[in-house]
Design an enzyme around this catalytic site. Sequence first.
Site, PDB file in Angstrom:
ATOM      1  CB  CYS A 141      -5.201 -69.077  27.402  1.00 17.07           C
ATOM      2  SG  CYS A 141      -5.134 -67.569  28.380  1.00 17.07           S
ATOM      3  CG  HIS A 317      -2.296 -66.367  25.088  1.00 18.53           C
ATOM      4  ND1 HIS A 317      -3.516 -66.978  25.302  1.00 18.53           N
ATOM      5  CD2 HIS A 317      -1.656 -67.148  24.167  1.00 18.53           C
ATOM      6  CE1 HIS A 317      -3.600 -68.063  24.539  1.00 18.53           C
ATOM      7  NE2 HIS A 317      -2.496 -68.187  23.850  1.00 18.53           N
ATOM      8  CG  ASN A 342      -1.550 -70.672  21.270  1.00 14.53           C
ATOM      9  OD1 ASN A 342      -2.170 -70.554  22.316  1.00 14.53           O
ATOM     10  ND2 ASN A 342      -1.456 -69.693  20.379  1.00 14.53           N
TER      11      ASN A 342
END
Length: 377
Positions: A141, A317, A342
């Site tokens: 990520c 994240h 995302n």
Amino acid sequence: MAKLGTAGLVFVTVFAGLLWCVHGQLEARTLFSQWKHEHNRRYKTDDEERARFATFQDNLLKIEKLNAEYSGTEFATNQFADMSGDEFRSKILMRPLPPPQHPRERYLRADGEVNDLPEAYNWVDHGAVTPIKDQGSAGSCWAFSTIENLEGQWFLAKHPLTNLSVEQVVDCDDNTDPKTGNADCGVFGGWPYLAFQYIKRVGGIEKEEDYPYCSGLGGEKGTCFPCPAPAYNASMCGPAVSYCNETESCGFRLDKSKFIPGLQVTDWAAIDTNETTIAVQLMKIGPLSVALNAVLLQFYHRGVFEPHFCDPKSLDHAVLLTGWGVEKTIFGEKKPYWIIKNSWGKKWGMDGYFYIKRGVGQCGINTQVATAILQKT
Ligand SMILES: *[C@@H]1O[C@H](CO)[C@@H](O)[C@H](O)[C@H]1NC(C)=O
Ligand SMILES: *[C@@H]1O[C@H](CO)[C@@H](O)[C@H](O)[C@H]1NC(C)=O
Ligand SMILES: *[C@@H]1O[C@H](CO)[C@@H](O)[C@H](O)[C@H]1NC(C)=O
Ligand SMILES: *[C@@H]1O[C@H](CO)[C@@H](O)[C@H](O)[C@H]1NC(C)=O
């Protein structure tokens, strides 16, 4: 009812309970088949199938509880529905770490610029954001967050919107910050602020089409097994991958002659935790790299995410902040939120995006805000 007597009542109750259980099982089976079909999931053994179904059932209950607990957020099954919470944390999220503090002079301020903020704003509407990507099952990520900030900066420097290479960062970035013990560790996590320094040091970035993403993509799209970045430090990152393929790694794939001409990272900046300042800087600079605690995002579907408890000092994240808005509830209340891109594919959340409560430091979303600074051309 009176005629039934106690024994009869117990019998009826047990029977109804049993029926409900059988019915619940059947319903879960049907949902599981549909879900497997939709997500193209096949398991190697019957044992695995059984274990996955059990996890799927646990998750259905979990989702039901979450939906009962939070009226403003909807939770639902998605590609993570056969993963336990532990598996989700270890495969998709990063090892939780506190937000690094940077030297004072790193932080941008927003004194006296707060008066003209619109009620809503979104860089997606201004063409500065590429389509939603999917990191697959890899803790990469942080590389998506880094690259998507860079895509916005490149576009806002008056270049065509371009998909930049995430895989280059995953494979090649071995930057570390000895002062904090933070390090960029490929599929095992990393930090956007360190990745900006890596891109500065190496001198550029390739296009996605020249160095496409493959880590963590099982199945049809094909996957790859790159070796750890050149100076991978196992004492900071943990043990390296157990198998890797030399020809799928940075040493073979990186081609500096394909760096996008003119795209040079000269520095990076942090933005302080004040969420008014973040909005001012977002509008001025472009989409920003942010991080959060994402444990409860596993089954997010839509609405404003605002868990009662979510440790803001435990970031696991990294994502892209693209804008903000205000939701008007049926009671006439106004609920401010951030709009976040995302990297879990288009089917996750709201076409790949989520909203999170704004102004309360929700899940640490305001604690690690950063941007690359590009050379002026
Ligand atoms: C970027 O990649 C996506 C596929 O992930 C593609 O649809 C899109 O056209 C590409 N280019 C731009 C400028 O978004
Ligand atoms: C790896 O990190 C540790 C801890 O920061 C450091 O002491 C060591 O020198 C590093 N090793 C290499 C080869 O850079
Ligand atoms: C290593 O990667 C190359 C390039 O993707 C591929 O052709 C080769 O088959 C791989 N080798 C192994 C042993 O998987
Ligand atoms: C955040 O910054 C704004 C504008 O500078 C200021 O008015 C506000 O008081 C600050 N909020 C906090 C919590 O410090």
